[in-house]
Design an enzyme around this catalytic site. Structure first.
Site, PDB file in Angstrom:
ATOM      1  N   PRO A   1       0.809  -1.224   0.000  1.00  0.00           N
ATOM      2  CA  PRO A   1       0.000   0.000   0.000  1.00  0.00           C
ATOM      3  C   PRO A   1       0.846   1.280   0.000  1.00  0.00           C
ATOM      4  O   PRO A   1       0.439   2.278  -0.581  1.00  0.00           O
ATOM      5  CB  PRO A   1      -0.825  -0.129   1.284  1.00  0.00           C
ATOM      6  CG  PRO A   1      -0.969  -1.602   1.470  1.00  0.00           C
ATOM      7  CD  PRO A   1       0.381  -2.157   1.061  1.00  0.00           C
ATOM      8  N   TYR A   2       2.011   1.244   0.635  1.00  0.00           N
ATOM      9  CA  TYR A   2       2.894   2.412   0.598  1.00  0.00           C
ATOM     10  C   TYR A   2       3.356   2.673  -0.840  1.00  0.00           C
ATOM     11  O   TYR A   2       3.294   3.804  -1.330  1.00  0.00           O
ATOM     12  CB  TYR A   2       4.099   2.182   1.512  1.00  0.00           C
ATOM     13  CG  TYR A   2       5.051   3.350   1.567  1.00  0.00           C
ATOM     14  CD1 TYR A   2       4.829   4.404   2.441  1.00  0.00           C
ATOM     15  CD2 TYR A   2       6.172   3.408   0.752  1.00  0.00           C
ATOM     16  CE1 TYR A   2       5.696   5.495   2.501  1.00  0.00           C
ATOM     17  CE2 TYR A   2       7.049   4.482   0.793  1.00  0.00           C
ATOM     18  CZ  TYR A   2       6.803   5.520   1.669  1.00  0.00           C
ATOM     19  OH  TYR A   2       7.663   6.594   1.716  1.00  0.00           O
TER      20      TYR A   2
END
Length: 296
Positions: free
Chosen positions: A157-158
């Site tokens: 997700p980063y």
């Protein structure tokens, strides 16, 4: 002798790490500053440090995921500074690394909301006002080496949030009027407190993780050196600001894979007819003309 212009700058995530390094570099150039951060105690410490360097500084505790607080930040910035020449859309978070299937949805939501959604909203709020003030200005959005490719696994997700930043800015840069520039800052690893960001995770995402308080990334260039480099490149008007030479490998790796995929693309008699850039650009120009040259 004419005096050098005083830059008026706003920095989110400005009380620590890269944000504070940027603030110090701007202070060295005589800038007036508004710094915002979710950590109110860190804001107070940063204001004191920057004022000791001679910079007129205003601190605003701000949770960038709260839309109302972003509006208050913008109001405060224009009230204190009169106008904003530089806006650093810098706030960001990262939890502990783990395979994507082990991420909680709450952590994924937290990362996307802070790193992408809040950055988008801040870009709109400050961008609209900077367009309206008509003077030369620049927005700087902090992406990452993750914007350019996949430097490592276990940060799904980063990485998604930072690649979203690059795509968003590639579009917005082409939509802004000439007097507003847009840079994407894409650092590799820098010595910052990013690893400690879960200590300030909001309750709706599961609350703080106290064991992360004070956690540091302790290798790479220090944040002050990187901040000075970033400000130098911003002042030069660079649209893309890349810190580490190895990022070229990330860019080339993806480009090679995509070019190979294009070589196997479907055949068309007239492939150019499906290139959407031209019709969409014509539509954008028609909108500007219909709006008297202002499509913001």
């Amino acid at each position: 002798m004419p005096t050098k212009p005083v830059h008026r700058a706003v920095i989110t995530g400005g009380a620590k790490g890269i944000g504070l390094g940027i603030a110090k570099a701007l202070a060295d150039r005589g800038a007036a500053l508004v710094i915002a951060d979710i950590d109110a105690e860190a804001v107070a410490c940063a204001v004191a440090e920057l004022e000791s360097l001679g910079a007129r500084t205003h601190g605003v505790p701000c949770d960038v995921t709260d839309d109302d607080q972003l509006v208050v930040l913008a109001d405060r910035a224009w009230d204190e500074l009169g106008q904003v020449d530089l806006f650093f859309d810098n706030a960001g978070v990262m939890p502990a690394l783990k395979p994507f299937l082990e991420w909680s949805l709450a952590d994924a939501d937290w990362v996307i909301d802070v790193n992408l959604r809040a950055a988008m909203h801040a870009l709109q709020i400050f961008g609209r006002r900077m367009v309206a003030q008509t003077s030369p200005s620049r927005i700087v959005v902090t992406g990452s080496e993750h914007s350019t490719g996949t430097p490592h696994i276990m940060g799904g997700p980063y990485t998604a949030s930072k690649q979203g930043i690059l795509g968003l800015c590639d579009v917005v840069r082409r939509e802004l009027p000439d007097h507003v520039g847009l840079s994407v800052l894409m650092p590799g690893v820098v010595q910052t407190s990013l690893a400690g960001s879960p200590a300030h995770r909001q309750k709706r995402y599961g609350g703080p993780l106290e064991e992360s308080r004070g956690a540091m990334i302790n290798f790479g260039p220090d944040a002050d050196s990187f901040g000075a480099y970033a400000v130098e490149r911003v002042m030069a008007g660079d649209d893309f600001i890349v810190s580490h030479p190895h990022i070229a490998k990330l860019i080339a790796e993806r480009a090679e894979l995509l070019e190979a995929a294009v070589s196997r693309a479907m055949p068309f008699d007239n492939p150019d007819q499906y290139d959407m850039r031209r019709p969409v650009e014509r539509m954008f120009e028609q909108r500007k003309t219909a709006n008297g040259g202002d499509d913001t």
